[in-house]
Design an enzyme around this catalytic site. Structure first.
Site, short mmCIF file in Angstrom:
data_model
loop_
_atom_site.label_atom_id
_atom_site.label_comp_id
_atom_site.label_asym_id
_atom_site.label_seq_id
_atom_site.Cartn_x
_atom_site.Cartn_y
_atom_site.Cartn_z
N ARG A 178 0.85 -1.20 0.00
CA ARG A 178 0.00 0.00 0.00
C ARG A 178 0.89 1.24 0.00
NH1 ARG A 178 -1.32 1.93 4.54
NH2 ARG A 178 -2.05 0.01 5.51
N TYR B 237 -17.30 16.76 -14.08
CA TYR B 237 -17.66 15.35 -14.17
C TYR B 237 -18.67 14.98 -13.07
CZ TYR B 237 -17.18 10.29 -13.96
OH TYR B 237 -17.44 8.95 -13.93
N ASP C 35 -8.33 18.48 -13.92
CA ASP C 35 -8.67 17.15 -14.41
C ASP C 35 -8.31 17.13 -15.90
OD1 ASP C 35 -9.98 14.92 -15.53
OD2 ASP C 35 -11.59 14.97 -14.04
N LYS D 217 -9.67 6.08 -19.05
CA LYS D 217 -10.03 6.60 -20.37
C LYS D 217 -8.85 6.52 -21.34
CE LYS D 217 -13.66 7.39 -17.89
NZ LYS D 217 -13.97 8.68 -17.27
C1 LIG Z 1 -14.37 9.07 -15.95
C2 LIG Z 1 -13.97 10.38 -15.43
C3 LIG Z 1 -13.66 10.57 -14.09
C4 LIG Z 1 -13.80 9.46 -13.06
O1 LIG Z 1 -12.89 8.42 -13.27
P1 LIG Z 1 -13.16 6.90 -12.88
O2 LIG Z 1 -11.94 6.20 -13.36
O3 LIG Z 1 -14.42 6.47 -13.56
O4 LIG Z 1 -13.32 6.84 -11.40
C5 LIG Z 1 -13.23 11.82 -13.69
N1 LIG Z 1 -13.13 12.84 -14.55
C6 LIG Z 1 -13.42 12.71 -15.85
C7 LIG Z 1 -13.29 13.88 -16.76
C8 LIG Z 1 -13.85 11.48 -16.35
O5 LIG Z 1 -14.17 11.35 -17.63
#
Ligand SMILES: *Cc1c(COP(=O)(O)O)cnc(C)c1O
Length: 392
Positions: free
Chosen positions: A51, A103, A175, A200
């Protein structure tokens, strides 16, 4: 740390982890051990418990730190785990200025969880810098940016918001999921922390859930490390390996998907039954110039609004190539319906007032040939036009 003289494409492959020094293996070994043997009571090794630090996860953390141009990276069990852990840098009584079309999961975290811990927030249209400054309070500790935003692809000026944050002694988090470091480097534009859903584009194959964070300076990195270890939402080693494998092809995937996204956006703009197309690569996008300045491209996600919400079911039924699903940034194109998917956590009225209408669809363009994708949309819209005329 690495050979920074290499171009981005080359760095994706030729970094410190190009081969395993122990065996020469041209892939990072997956170290499943949860604990590590120590030589003596007085002398603990670099690794003690997974961890706190694990060699496979560490490889991914160093790779992303290098690509984002930060001092240290952190891998989490999901994008939301990365984002939520980063929010733990705040304390009771702090205030966040946050982009209004954030998001859905981040919206839920801020409005349903952080509020219970005495952390306040103000949503603003971050394309309006005056509104951003107006939202600042005496206790503002963080500016939270997502650009381009989801699902309307609005573009925030990272450099301007970061300098505003500095003026008020607050942090800027960005982000960077939609862009990836291939297209945009928020830390170079003044942000303090970059966040990713590595689920993604970074992993890119719809087969891993993962999150990443990269800090610009060591002091913030040390605090985030302590939170990663305290909260414990670390990324498992198999998934860390999958993200690293995905990252090797990031440039070619982004480039191809982005080229196709541009062609599809231009096709949809002139297509029947489509009211509006949102894509920062279109010259009439309100922040086209800003996007071109702060990023190396508009990315591979676009959204579009059908003339009315009643057309939605028929369109989804008649389009064959994209999968109809949540998520984005994969090898296959993904069509999603923000109102019922990514933004389901947002109250209907609030969602509509942000322009996320009931007829809005988001398309994440994959690696299919653009001609095939365009032909697919074309046949769907043509069938619908014929049917519509048949009814009239
Ligand atoms: C999918 C997404 C998230 C969240 O990520 P997870 O891997 O699903 O927890 C946060 N910000 C954006 C812009 C996203 O597309």
């Amino acid at each position: 740390m690495f050979m920074n003289a290499y171009s981005f494409d080359t760095k994706l492959l030729h970094n410190k982890y190009k081969f395993d020094p122990a065996t020469g293996g041209v892939s990072v070994p997956i170290q499943h051990a949860s604990t590590f043997h120590q030589q003596s009571v007085s002398e603990f090794g670099k690794y003690d418990y997974s961890r706190s630090l694990n060699p496979t996860r560490e490889a991914l953390e160093e790779i992303i730190a290098d690509l984002e141009g930060g001092c240290r990276g952190f891998a989490f069990s999901s994008g939301m785990a990365a984002i939520s852990t980063a929010f733990l840098l705040l304390s009771h009584g702090d205030h966040i200025v946050i982009t209004e079309d954030v998001y859905g999961g981040t919206f839920r975290m801020v409005t349903q969880v952080l509020n219970r811990f005495g952390i306040e927030h103000t949503f603003v249209d971050m394309t309006d810098l005056k509104a951003v400054e107006k939202a600042v309070q005496h206790n503002t500790a963080l500016f939270y940016v997502e650009t381009p935003s989801n699902p309307l692809l609005k573009v925030t000026d990272i450099e301007a918001v970061s300098s505003l944050a500095k003026k008020y002694g607050a942090y800027t988090f960005v982000d960077n999921t939609f862009m990836t470091p291939y297209l945009q480097k928020p830390l170079e534009l003044g942000a303090d922390l970059v966040l990713h859903s590595a689920t993604k584009f970074l992993s890119g194959h719809s087969d891993t859930v993962a999150g990443l964070a990269v800090a610009r300076d060591p002091e913030l990195a040390e605090r985030l490390y302590s939170l990663q270890n305290s909260f414990g939402a670390v990324l498992g080693v198999q998934d860390a390996w999958l993200v690293m494998r995905g990252i090797k092809t990031l440039s070619v995937r982004m480039k191809q998907a982005q080229d196709s996204a541009g062609r599809i956006a231009r096709f949809l703009k002139d297509a029947p039954l489509i009211k509006e197309v949102f894509y920062p690569g279109l010259e009439d996008h309100p922040q086209f110039a800003l996007q071109s300045k702060q990023a190396a491209g508009p990315g591979a996600v676009l959204s579009f609004e059908l003339q009315n919400a009643e057309l939605l079911d028929a369109f989804i039924e008649k389009v064959h190539l994209p999968v109809f699903a949540v998520s984005l940034g994969a090898v296959e194109s993904i069509l999603s319906y923000p109102a019922k998917m990514s933004h389901a956590a947002m109250p209907d009225q609030e969602r509509r007032s942000l322009g996320i209408s009931d007829g809005l669809l988001r398309l994440s363009v994959g690696l299919e040939h653009a001609d095939d994708l365009i032909a697919d949309f074309k046949q769907a819209l043509e069938q619908m036009t014929t049917q519509k005329e048949g009814i009239l």
